[in-house]
Enzyme design. Structure first.
Site, short mmCIF file in Angstrom:
data_model
loop_
_atom_site.label_atom_id
_atom_site.label_comp_id
_atom_site.label_asym_id
_atom_site.label_seq_id
_atom_site.Cartn_x
_atom_site.Cartn_y
_atom_site.Cartn_z
CE LYS A 90 -3.76 1.66 3.01
NZ LYS A 90 -4.77 1.97 1.99
N GLY A 91 0.33 2.35 -0.52
CA GLY A 91 1.08 3.61 -0.57
C GLY A 91 1.49 4.08 0.82
N GLY A 92 2.71 4.53 0.94
CA GLY A 92 3.19 5.18 2.16
C GLY A 92 3.58 4.26 3.32
CB VAL A 93 3.27 0.61 4.00
CG1 VAL A 93 1.75 0.65 3.99
CG2 VAL A 93 3.80 -0.02 2.72
CE LYS A 95 4.93 1.17 -2.36
NZ LYS A 95 4.05 1.90 -1.41
CB THR A 96 10.90 4.24 -0.94
OG1 THR A 96 9.84 4.35 -1.90
CG2 THR A 96 12.16 4.84 -1.51
CB SER A 97 12.11 3.21 4.17
OG SER A 97 11.51 4.48 4.04
CG ASP A 119 5.84 4.93 -6.85
OD1 ASP A 119 5.04 5.49 -7.63
OD2 ASP A 119 5.72 4.93 -5.62
CG ASN A 343 8.09 0.15 8.10
OD1 ASN A 343 8.91 0.11 9.03
ND2 ASN A 343 8.08 1.13 7.23
#
Ligand SMILES: Nc1ncnc2c1ncn2[C@@H]1O[C@H](COP(=O)(O)OP(=O)(O)OP(=O)(O)O)[C@@H](O)[C@H]1O
Length: 406
Positions: A90-93, A95-97, A119, A343
């Site tokens: 989901k957005g903002g969870v 993923k990038t980190s 993305d 997370n």
């Protein structure tokens, strides 16, 4: 820019606590990390910034985590055969980190690594606190082994795809063929709705084209050295569409190529619509290559030996529900999933903060939901704590990676 360096080596005190200091030349921030060994299988650490004049320090306190927080990084790091890790959720969870921290950890463990953002709203540059934009491979400063980042510009990639397609069925062709009484063939082409699809791309198309673009990079010999490729993918909805897109596009491109052949052999006059024969062959080649790449993308996603999709979530009912649906779809598509990163879990605390207590209760409910969810309960759960500063830059990502990927 010089890379962050460890100023003092790890030292151990009588309470079995490890501490070391990191110095980031960019921020001039001194980070003090303390890791307490406990009898639990995992350790939660909480960060706080000490803003004493002249010295900002990031302090990390450790608290015990539940014993199921087990990961098997050895399994991820072993072997020099290339492996792909796709992180999605989901957005903002986070993923990038998580993707960036995994890439840093691979590189620090000797793997020449490539981290790719597909993305459309890139945040790799923000996460690494380095400018990685531009659509080409950019070296990330800091890790021990080479780490490169690639932010694919989906619009540019789509434009390339569109121009290849237009040469095979743009409106100029339609007008001409209408005039020749061959509108029927154009209608057949129209049915494919590829032009429309490119004008208003559904979620997932950008992603598919972006990933195929990565495949294009990897086909070149100079990229053979990368043994770990980490994808920071777009939010869940896009990923779900992406899974069915390669099949759809593969079929569409196949039809276009067939129709193009028919048209090309119909009359030599029609051939001129496509311009010089040279151009026509170029366009056909481009489409063929794209088609081959799509097939590779589809195979790559389903290859249990080399690929793993890692679901990232947070302990909320909404995020867990979405993760469960994502896992079900991935299963249906035979995409291998082993791990679930939960997370932003609130670390236990002795404070009487009511808000925190409520939040913790909520999170416990969501964690229980994961444990009883038929789609998620079989996955290896990795809990990562909510830290009280933003995770930016290689030292911070290294720190997060050491908690998450163990
Ligand atoms: N464990 C954590 N503790 C504290 N902050 C975190 C944690 N993980 C991520 N964050 C912060 O949450 C924000 C969103 O994280 P990130 O960009 O990694 O999420 P994302 O899932 O990739 O987002 P998007 O879907 O928008 O691409 C960032 O500011 C990041 O620093």
């Amino acid at each position: 820019m010089s890379s962050p360096s460890i100023l003092s080596p790890p030292s151990t005190n009588s309470m079995a606590m490890t501490s070391f200091f990191l110095h980031s030349p960019k921020t001039h921030m001194v980070i003090s990390l303390r890791e307490a060994k406990t009898s639990f299988s995992s350790t939660f650490l909480s960060l706080s910034v000490n803003r004493k004049p002249g010295r900002r320090s990031l302090q990390v306190r450790s608290v015990a985590a539940p014993s199921e927080a087990i990961t098997e990084f050895d399994d991820m790091v072993s072997g020099t055969k290339r492996k792909y890790y796709m992180l999605g959720g989901k957005g903002g969870v986070g993923k990038t980190s998580c993707a960036a921290s995994l890439a840093v950890k691979f590189a620090n463990n000797g793997h020449p690594t490539l981290v790719v953002s597909t993305d459309p709203a890139h945040s790799l540059s923000d996460s690494f606190a380095q400018d990685l934009a531009g659509g080409t491979l950019v070296a990330v400063e800091g890790p021990n082994s080479p780490l490169y980042a690639l932010e694919i510009n989906p619009e540019k990639a789509r434009e390339e795809f569109r121009s290849a397609n237009q040469k095979n069925g743009g409106s100029g062709v339609k007008d001409f063929m209408d005039g020749m009484g061959l509108g029927m063939i154009v209608e057949q082409l129209g049915e494919l709705k590829l032009g429309e699809l490119l004008d208003t791309p559904p979620p997932g198309l950008d992603e598919a084209i972006a990933i195929s673009k990565v495949m294009q990079f990897l086909e070149q010999e100079q990229y053979n050295a990368f043994t770990r490729i980490v994808f920071d993918t777009a939010p869940t909805g896009h990923t779900l569409r992406l899974l069915s897109l390669p099949d759809f596009l593969d079929a569409s491109i196949g039809k276009i190529l067939k129709l193009k052949q028919k048209i090309a052999s119909a009359t030599s006059a029609i051939k001129s619509v496509f311009g010089q024969e040279q151009t026509q062959d170029d366009a056909a080649d481009k489409l063929k290559r794209l088609r081959e790449r799509m097939i590779k993308v589809r195979e790559l996603f389903r290859d249990t030996d080399s690929t793993e999709f890692v679901i990232v979530t947070i302990p909320t009912v909404m995020a867990v529900s979405e993760s469960s649906r994502l896992r079900a779809s991935l299963k249906k598509e035979n995409v291998p999933v082993k791990r679930l990163v939960v997370n932003q879990v609130l670390p236990p605390s002795s404070s009487d903060c009511k808000f925190c207590a409520m939040k913790r209760k909520d999170q416990t409910r969501a964690l229980d939901m994961i444990r009883s969810d038929p789609e998620l309960s079989g996955l290896r759960m990795i809990q990562a704590p909510l830290v009280d500063v933003e995770i930016r830059g290689v030292p911070a990502l290294q720190f997060l990676g050491d908690i998450v990927w163990r």
